[in-house]
Design an enzyme around this catalytic site. Structure first.
Site, PDB file in Angstrom:
ATOM      1  N   ASP A  35      41.122  30.876  21.151  1.00  0.00           N
ATOM      2  CA  ASP A  35      42.088  31.678  20.385  1.00  0.00           C
ATOM      3  C   ASP A  35      41.709  33.154  20.441  1.00  0.00           C
ATOM      4  OD1 ASP A  35      44.279  32.154  18.838  1.00  0.00           O
ATOM      5  OD2 ASP A  35      43.379  31.479  16.956  1.00  0.00           O
ATOM      6  N   HIS A  52      46.004  36.590  28.127  1.00  0.00           N
ATOM      7  CA  HIS A  52      45.859  35.223  28.648  1.00  0.00           C
ATOM      8  C   HIS A  52      45.151  35.244  30.009  1.00  0.00           C
ATOM      9  CE1 HIS A  52      48.006  33.707  25.300  1.00  0.00           C
ATOM     10  NE2 HIS A  52      49.194  34.148  25.651  1.00  0.00           N
ATOM     11  N   LEU A 146      30.798  17.474  36.148  1.00  0.00           N
ATOM     12  CA  LEU A 146      31.409  17.923  34.889  1.00  0.00           C
ATOM     13  C   LEU A 146      32.818  17.366  34.846  1.00  0.00           C
ATOM     14  CD1 LEU A 146      31.608  19.860  32.359  1.00  0.00           C
ATOM     15  CD2 LEU A 146      32.594  21.537  33.921  1.00  0.00           C
TER      16      LEU A 146
HETATM   17  C1  FPP Z   1      45.603  31.326  22.094  1.00  0.00           C
HETATM   18  O1  FPP Z   1      45.469  32.723  21.871  1.00  0.00           O
HETATM   19  C2  FPP Z   1      45.592  31.071  23.529  1.00  0.00           C
HETATM   20  C3  FPP Z   1      46.580  30.407  24.207  1.00  0.00           C
HETATM   21  C4  FPP Z   1      47.773  29.835  23.561  1.00  0.00           C
HETATM   22  C5  FPP Z   1      46.507  30.260  25.672  1.00  0.00           C
HETATM   23  C6  FPP Z   1      45.150  29.879  26.167  1.00  0.00           C
HETATM   24  C7  FPP Z   1      45.167  29.956  27.644  1.00  0.00           C
HETATM   25  C8  FPP Z   1      44.179  30.517  28.383  1.00  0.00           C
HETATM   26  C9  FPP Z   1      42.907  31.027  27.846  1.00  0.00           C
HETATM   27  C10 FPP Z   1      44.315  30.516  29.855  1.00  0.00           C
HETATM   28  C11 FPP Z   1      43.580  29.309  30.315  1.00  0.00           C
HETATM   29  C12 FPP Z   1      43.903  28.990  31.669  1.00  0.00           C
HETATM   30  C13 FPP Z   1      43.601  27.815  32.233  1.00  0.00           C
HETATM   31  C14 FPP Z   1      43.895  27.649  33.645  1.00  0.00           C
HETATM   32  C15 FPP Z   1      42.991  26.663  31.493  1.00  0.00           C
HETATM   33  P1  FPP Z   1      46.644  33.466  21.111  1.00  0.00           P
HETATM   34  O2  FPP Z   1      47.688  33.823  22.126  1.00  0.00           O
HETATM   35  O3  FPP Z   1      47.150  32.613  19.998  1.00  0.00           O
HETATM   36  O4  FPP Z   1      45.919  34.736  20.572  1.00  0.00           O
HETATM   37  P2  FPP Z   1      46.246  35.474  19.190  1.00  0.00           P
HETATM   38  O5  FPP Z   1      45.899  34.512  18.074  1.00  0.00           O
HETATM   39  O6  FPP Z   1      45.321  36.644  19.223  1.00  0.00           O
HETATM   40  O7  FPP Z   1      47.691  35.869  19.211  1.00  0.00           O
END
Ligand code: FPP
Length: 262
Positions: A35, A52, A146
């Site tokens: 997050d 992201h 893994l």
């Molecule tokens: C939450 O942060 C994150 C997500 C909904 C997306 C997570 C995806 C990635 C880290 C990319 C991963 C890629 C692969 C290939 C596995 P948020 O958007 O809710 O952040 P915020 O709370 O600050 O708004």
């Protein structure tokens, strides 16, 4: 952030305190709620999708770190059932990122002995993404260094409901006796039946909740929350979490050996 919310977090520790030794208890399975990408981007006046992308780079690094630290299962919450409600522009950017990441990473993952599988409601994903997921699963099926489980379009409630429906259908069709439904049967009907429960859940981004992640599997998991935003999560952050885990006392509902008469 208020002091009350702070109470629920781990106290700040110096980096050397997070260090583990060869005989410290180590998690075999680490699950992560990644997050904070959006806030990381907003803090730099960048669009959310840039956050992201930065988060994806951390995932690449994390896979390498997990192998080095002998973590056998890594489960990442990449997109929840609820994330479909985000603005269309963000959902499409994430789906595009998943496609690109899979295309780009499959060779490296395979070369490094990573077995990749996905959990979640695939029918909601695009046909090209579903196809690539299946191809990657097949290609890496023989690896065992893994196991990387990526939750996409996943919700813990969805997983339990889907399992309950599978069992009900089997019972209605006479393939199983309803009286034989127990924990083991439900587990077998869930997304990844052969996945051991996570030993450690890490959530970045400052929120202290499970957010419909692996509701069934997290029953006895140690929880670790940190304010660090996911794109800033690095080896030192992982080692801090592993260090905290190594000092937790896991009792699984029983008493500590030697404390029976206390
Ligand atoms: C939450 O942060 C994150 C997500 C909904 C997306 C997570 C995806 C990635 C880290 C990319 C991963 C890629 C692969 C290939 C596995 P948020 O958007 O809710 O952040 P915020 O709370 O600050 O708004």
């Amino acid at each position: 952030m208020s002091n009350v919310r702070r109470l629920y977090r781990e106290p700040a520790i110096a980096s050397h305190e997070g260090a583990t030794t060869a005989d410290s208890p180590k998690p075999k399975h680490v699950a992560i709620v990644m997050d904070g990408n959006g806030r990381w981007a907003a803090g730099r006046r960048l669009p959310r999708h840039v956050g992201h992308r930065a988060g994806y780079r951390v995932v690449r690094n994390l896979v390498r770190l997990a192998i080095e630290r002998d973590i056998r299962h890594l489960t990442l919450f990449a997109f929840s059932s609820e994330n479909w409600k985000r603005p269309e522009i963000e959902v499409s950017a994430l789906m595009k990122l998943f496609l690109q990441a899979l295309r780009r990473e499959v060779n490296d993952l395979d070369d490094n002995g990573v077995k990749l599988d996905f959990l979640g409601a695939r029918e909601r994903l695009s046909a090209p993404l579903r196809k690539l997921m299946e191809e990657t699963e097949t290609r890496t099926a023989g690896n065992d260094r893994l196991r990387l489980h990526v939750a996409v379009s996943f919700g813990g409630r969805w997983d339990i409901v889907s399992a309950a429906r599978r069992l009900s259908e089997a019972a209605a069709a006479g393939r199983m006796d309803p009286a034989s439904v127990d924990e083991a049967a439900l587990r077998r009907a869930m997304s990844l039946p052969d996945m051991p429960d996570p030993d450690l859940l890490i959530r970045t981004g400052g929120e202290c909740r499970i957010s419909n992640f692996l509701l069934w599997n997290l029953a006895y998991t140690e929880l670790y929350f940190t304010d660090v935003l996911w794109p800033d999560f690095d080896a030192a952050q992982l080692d801090a979490a592993l260090g905290i885990f190594s000092r937790r006392h896991r009792r699984f509902g029983t008493v500590t050996a030697g404390a029976e008469h206390a």
